[in-house]
Design a protein around this motif. Structure first.
Motif, short mmCIF file in Angstrom:
data_model
loop_
_atom_site.label_atom_id
_atom_site.label_comp_id
_atom_site.label_asym_id
_atom_site.label_seq_id
_atom_site.Cartn_x
_atom_site.Cartn_y
_atom_site.Cartn_z
N GLU A 106 29.95 -43.35 18.19
CA GLU A 106 30.50 -44.57 17.59
C GLU A 106 29.79 -44.76 16.26
OE1 GLU A 106 32.89 -46.83 18.42
OE2 GLU A 106 33.49 -45.41 19.97
N LEU A 107 30.50 -44.51 15.18
CA LEU A 107 29.92 -44.65 13.84
C LEU A 107 30.56 -45.83 13.13
CD1 LEU A 107 29.96 -40.90 12.76
CD2 LEU A 107 27.97 -42.23 13.46
N PRO A 108 29.77 -46.54 12.33
CA PRO A 108 30.35 -47.64 11.56
C PRO A 108 31.38 -47.09 10.57
CG PRO A 108 27.95 -47.56 11.32
CD PRO A 108 28.36 -46.36 12.10
N LYS A 109 32.35 -47.88 10.22
CA LYS A 109 33.37 -47.47 9.25
C LYS A 109 32.95 -47.81 7.82
CE LYS A 109 36.37 -46.23 12.40
NZ LYS A 109 35.98 -45.01 13.03
N TRP A 164 27.57 -46.41 7.42
CA TRP A 164 28.01 -45.09 7.88
C TRP A 164 27.00 -44.02 7.47
CZ3 TRP A 164 29.37 -40.43 5.66
CH2 TRP A 164 30.02 -39.53 6.51
N ASP A 165 26.55 -44.06 6.21
CA ASP A 165 25.56 -43.08 5.72
C ASP A 165 24.34 -43.05 6.63
OD1 ASP A 165 27.27 -43.45 3.49
OD2 ASP A 165 25.65 -43.22 2.06
N GLU A 166 23.79 -44.24 6.87
CA GLU A 166 22.56 -44.34 7.66
C GLU A 166 22.76 -43.80 9.08
OE1 GLU A 166 19.66 -45.04 6.41
OE2 GLU A 166 20.38 -45.67 4.45
N ALA A 171 21.81 -39.49 12.91
CA ALA A 171 22.33 -38.57 13.92
C ALA A 171 22.06 -37.13 13.53
CB ALA A 171 23.82 -38.80 14.13
N ALA A 172 22.25 -36.80 12.25
CA ALA A 172 22.05 -35.42 11.80
C ALA A 172 20.58 -35.01 11.93
CB ALA A 172 22.51 -35.28 10.34
#
Length: 176
Positions: A106-109, A164-166, A171-172
């Motif tokens: 679940e990633l922010p948009k 989203w970037d953060e 995650a990466a």
């Protein structure tokens, strides 16, 4: 200069002008095409006087884009050159990620990377051959004026939506 997808270029400018780290898919080599709206208008106008060719066999579909494929890293380098920044410094802040590893998360948009996370470009060969059209703009040739307009609009000031970037960078780095 106008682009048909302003938010694409702004996404990079928002981060590069502010010296922010940001994520890019894969190793940055995925390619895309960027198109100046004057080239879009020029292609549409090139149909005048060539209606028969354009409507051959019930109508044709033509791709319109710049005549260059740019990797995401190429986009970064061109912007850096226009802004007088050392691309090595900016590239060192990029966190490359595997889009497949993010599936199901679940990633922010807000602030999401605006390009597809795959190669995506269109060929303009047919428009060149059938309509005699040629794109007249390049990203490198347009970016200085584009950046001046970006600054004139005040887009180089204020906060950037980076949720989203953060999330992607976190995650990466946790899967690395």
């Amino acid at each position: 200069p106008k682009t048909n997808k302003r938010d694409y270029i702004d996404w990079f400018l928002d981060r590069i002008t502010r010296d922010l780290p940001f994520p890019l898919p894969k190793d940055g080599s995925l390619f895309t095409t960027l198109t100046n709206s004057e080239d879009v208008a020029g292609m549409m106008a090139s149909v005048v006087g060539k209606e028969a060719e354009a409507t051959n066999e019930g109508g044709q579909i033509f791709n319109c884009a710049g005549d260059e494929l740019l990797s995401h890293v190429d986009v970064v380098r061109v912007i850096c050159e226009a802004l007088g920044k050392d691309p090595r410094d900016v590239l060192a802040k990029i966190v490359f990620y595997d889009p497949a590893a993010l599936k199901g998360l679940e990633l922010p948009k807000e602030g999401k990377f605006p390009f597809r996370e795959t190669n995506f470009g269109v060929a303009v060969k047919k428009a060149k051959e059938v309509l005699g059209w040629q794109p007249s703009h390049t990203f490198a040739g347009d970016i200085a004026a584009y950046y001046a307009d970006y600054c004139r609009l005040g887009k180089d000031q204020g906060p950037v939506k980076r949720a989203w970037d953060e999330a992607v960078m976190s995650a990466a780095m946790s899967t690395a």
